[in-house]
Design a protein around this motif. Structure first.
Motif, short mmCIF file in Angstrom:
data_model
loop_
_atom_site.label_atom_id
_atom_site.label_comp_id
_atom_site.label_asym_id
_atom_site.label_seq_id
_atom_site.Cartn_x
_atom_site.Cartn_y
_atom_site.Cartn_z
N LEU A 95 0.72 -1.14 0.04
CA LEU A 95 0.17 0.00 0.10
C LEU A 95 0.99 1.40 0.02
CD1 LEU A 95 -2.77 -0.99 2.43
CD2 LEU A 95 -3.19 -0.48 0.18
N LEU A 96 1.76 1.17 0.82
CA LEU A 96 2.70 2.36 0.79
C LEU A 96 3.50 2.62 -0.60
CD1 LEU A 96 4.89 4.29 2.29
CD2 LEU A 96 6.34 2.32 2.49
N THR A 97 3.69 1.82 -1.39
CA THR A 97 4.31 1.79 -2.75
C THR A 97 3.19 2.35 -3.47
OG1 THR A 97 5.75 -0.15 -2.03
CG2 THR A 97 5.72 0.54 -4.25
N GLY A 98 2.09 1.87 -3.37
CA GLY A 98 0.91 2.35 -4.42
C GLY A 98 0.60 3.60 -3.95
N MET A 99 0.81 4.19 -3.00
CA MET A 99 0.54 5.53 -2.70
C MET A 99 1.41 6.24 -3.19
SD MET A 99 -1.60 5.63 1.15
CE MET A 99 -0.64 4.37 1.83
N ASP A 116 -6.61 7.86 0.35
CA ASP A 116 -5.77 8.55 -0.23
C ASP A 116 -5.90 8.20 -1.83
OD1 ASP A 116 -3.73 10.24 -0.62
OD2 ASP A 116 -2.21 9.25 0.80
N GLU A 117 -4.86 8.88 -2.50
CA GLU A 117 -4.65 8.63 -3.97
C GLU A 117 -3.59 7.29 -4.08
OE1 GLU A 117 -2.66 12.05 -5.72
OE2 GLU A 117 -4.82 12.82 -6.06
N TYR A 118 -3.91 6.37 -4.90
CA TYR A 118 -3.27 5.00 -5.01
C TYR A 118 -3.38 4.41 -6.27
CZ TYR A 118 -3.39 -0.17 -3.82
OH TYR A 118 -3.01 -1.30 -3.96
N CYS A 141 0.72 -1.23 -8.56
CA CYS A 141 2.17 -1.22 -9.45
C CYS A 141 3.12 -2.16 -8.60
CB CYS A 141 2.66 0.09 -9.17
SG CYS A 141 3.06 0.55 -7.64
N THR A 142 2.36 -3.06 -7.89
CA THR A 142 3.23 -4.17 -7.07
C THR A 142 3.13 -5.47 -7.65
OG1 THR A 142 1.85 -4.35 -5.31
CG2 THR A 142 3.48 -2.62 -5.26
N ALA A 143 2.33 -5.74 -8.72
CA ALA A 143 2.10 -7.18 -8.94
C ALA A 143 1.89 -7.42 -10.59
CB ALA A 143 0.72 -7.99 -8.64
N PRO A 144 3.07 -7.03 -11.05
CA PRO A 144 3.00 -6.88 -12.76
C PRO A 144 3.11 -8.29 -13.36
CG PRO A 144 5.09 -6.29 -12.07
CD PRO A 144 4.27 -6.40 -10.83
N LEU A 145 3.75 -9.48 -12.65
CA LEU A 145 3.43 -10.67 -13.15
C LEU A 145 1.97 -11.15 -13.24
CD1 LEU A 145 6.46 -12.50 -11.03
CD2 LEU A 145 6.38 -11.66 -13.52
N ARG A 146 1.04 -10.62 -12.52
CA ARG A 146 -0.26 -11.21 -12.42
C ARG A 146 -1.36 -10.09 -12.81
NH1 ARG A 146 0.04 -12.42 -6.09
NH2 ARG A 146 1.60 -10.79 -6.37
N ARG A 147 -1.14 -8.88 -12.93
CA ARG A 147 -1.87 -7.85 -13.31
C ARG A 147 -1.37 -6.95 -14.25
NH1 ARG A 147 -3.47 -5.82 -8.00
NH2 ARG A 147 -1.51 -4.95 -8.02
N LEU A 148 -2.10 -6.77 -15.44
CA LEU A 148 -1.53 -6.22 -16.52
C LEU A 148 -1.13 -4.65 -16.41
CD1 LEU A 148 -1.10 -5.81 -19.69
CD2 LEU A 148 -3.66 -5.31 -19.75
N VAL A 149 -2.12 -3.90 -15.47
CA VAL A 149 -1.92 -2.45 -15.40
C VAL A 149 -0.60 -1.92 -14.46
CG1 VAL A 149 -3.31 -2.36 -13.28
CG2 VAL A 149 -3.22 -0.55 -14.81
N ASP A 150 0.01 -3.17 -13.91
CA ASP A 150 0.98 -2.70 -13.04
C ASP A 150 2.32 -2.46 -14.02
OD1 ASP A 150 -1.07 -3.98 -11.56
OD2 ASP A 150 0.49 -4.18 -9.72
N ARG A 151 2.20 -3.14 -15.04
CA ARG A 151 3.54 -3.07 -15.63
C ARG A 151 3.54 -1.39 -16.27
NH1 ARG A 151 3.95 -4.77 -21.71
NH2 ARG A 151 2.04 -6.14 -21.21
#
Length: 480
Positions: free
Chosen positions: A246-250, A344-346, A349-359
């Motif tokens: 969550l910290l990284t996403g924010m 918060d804004e979020y 971005c932390t699961a690109p192997l499993r979720r397209l948008v994170d890349r």
């Protein structure tokens, strides 16, 4: 947030496989990758784009379920010399393997998400990448997007950096093992700091009005040559680990909004009527919710080990419906653009192997820190991503919902006609005789139809199992 999780292991899989195969066929789930995609993946696995910056001296570790091999994230936690903490968070660099416009890229856009069935998963990327060359497996140098986030003594973010780097994980840990080490005081400092930082971040989450739901998972338990359903409450380590993500996403959301181009994960605030319904459920379930206490605070006080609280937490997921993705370009950041549960804004971005948008989110953040314009292939894809992710999420939710129903039906099919104790956790507004019940034993959450009677939302009820058919994925209860 998913409606609920379920985990199936061992001999319990056998009676369910036929129904799960039928579900895959019905939903047109891709069974295998096309040959061209596999060929590109094999070639990319042997020759990825490697970064110039070498961070393999940092002893990273991963925390995942024991059987997971698609490892998106690795962390290293440390104290800063002048006080506070430094979080290094390495995220698998999928773009080092997937070329824009390639067959591999097109297939990822077709799949959107890794799909999880009780008896296995359907990956977003070929396993030679997702469980091999791109996965942050221990002992292997891997290209990654390396986040460095500095926190003050209260856990507040004071500096953020992200760049491409070569990293190497030293250890693959699981949640239960992490919890045991931390509780026993045997965890070395990089791991021991997870509790310290996690608790600080949880306190800040409470301060800003955010929530993290600890919804119990449904598990199949084998005993005496048979099996049953039970609930498993998440461990504190699950929550501390989630706080790093969550910290990284924010932090990523802040980088994108400052740069003026990005994609946010957004969730509207729950309407007053939905909160009022939840208050009624809490009162009937015996969950203490004084009028001056906020929804977020009562959720944090709920104990997932308590069956009544577990039923309440399951019902709380109804307030998290409506999440989506919001794209902005040329500095026009939408207002409001927050995620109501994060407060918060979020972004993801932390699961690109499993979720397209994170890349794509990762690429936007690397460009923002470097002071560069986003790559053209990222800008071109942004307008389409919200609809792609929405369609992929709907399919993933259907897989989860139908899979759980199949498992429950298979385990209950010999018990039609039996009476159980249950709580009514949801009632349809336009069909008050139709709703959802939460059973303590067995661990089942299923549909109930009450004839002409209005179901008592949030109240205890004796229910009779009317139908359990794994072939149709149906479990249906009626008031006893």
């Amino acid at each position: 947030m998913p409606r609920r999780h379920i985990h199936v292991t061992g001999a319990a899989e056998a009676p369910l496989r036929a129904a799960l195969r039928a579900l895959r066929t019905e939903l047109a789930i891709p069974a295998a990758f096309p040959p061209a995609v596999l060929a590109e993946a094999e070639a990319a696995a042997k020759n990825p784009r490697l970064p110039a910056y070498d961070a393999t001296d940092l002893p990273f570790l991963t925390i995942d379920p024991p059987t997971s091999t698609d490892l998106d994230q690795a962390m290293h936690l440390a104290r800063r010399a002048n006080g506070g903490y430094r979080v290094h968070y390495a995220i698998a660099d999928v773009a080092a393997f997937v070329a824009p416009g390639s067959a591999l890229d097109a297939e990822a856009h077709r799949r959107v998400l890794t799909l999880y069935f009780p008896d296995g998963k359907v990956p977003l990327h070929p396993t030679v990448l997702s469980e091999g060359a791109a996965s942050l497996l221990p002992g292997e140098p891997r290209p990654a997007l390396l986040w460095r986030i500095d926190l003050d003594a209260e856990g507040r973010r004071v500096a953020t950096d992200v760049r491409r780097a070569l990293v190497r994980s030293r250890a693959k840990l699981d949640y239960a093992g992490v919890q045991r080490q931390i509780d026993a005081g045997t965890a070395e400092e990089p791991l021991a700091l997870l509790r310290e930082i996690g608790r600080l971040r949880e306190a800040l989450e409470a301060e800003r009005g955010g929530i993290s739901l600890s919804v119990p998972e449904q598990e199949i338990v084998e005993s005496d040559h048979t099996y049953s359903l039970a609930y498993r409450a998440p461990l504190p380590a699950d929550g501390w680990n989630a706080q790093i993500s969550l910290l990284t996403g924010m932090a990523a959301a802040d980088l994108m909004t400052a740069a003026g181009t990005g994609i946010l994960r957004t969730l509207p605030t729950a309407p007053d009527g939905a909160v009022a319904r939840l208050r009624r459920s809490a009162r009937a379930l015996g969950v203490d919710w004084p009028h001056h206490v906020s929804y977020a605070d009562v959720v944090r006080s709920a104990d997932p080990e308590n069956p009544r609280h577990a039923a309440f937490l399951q019902e709380c997921t109804t307030l998290l419906r409506g999440a989506g993705y919001t794209v902005f370009t040329d500095g026009h950041v939408p207002t409001p653009a927050v995620h109501a549960a994060v407060a918060d804004e979020y972004t993801h971005c932390t699961a690109p192997l499993r979720r397209l948008v994170d890349r794509y989110a990762g690429e936007l953040c690397v460009a923002a820190v470097a002071g560069n314009e986003p790559p053209e292939w990222v800008r071109a894809a942004l307008p389409l991503l919200p609809d792609e992710m929405a369609a992929g999420t709907r399919r993933a939710n259907t897989v989860e919902r139908e899979s759980v129903d199949i498992v429950e039906a298979a385990l209950l099919k010999e018990r039609v006609g039996e009476v159980f104790d249950a709580y009514v956790i949801d009632v349809k507004e336009r069909e008050p005789a139709v709703g959802t019940v939460h059973l303590e034993d067995p661990a089942v959450v299923a549909r109930i139809v009450g004839g002409t009677s209005h179901l008592p939302l949030g109240e205890w009820l004796r229910v009779r199992l009317a139908e359990a058919d794994p072939g149709s994925a149906k479990v249906l209860f009626a008031p006893a």
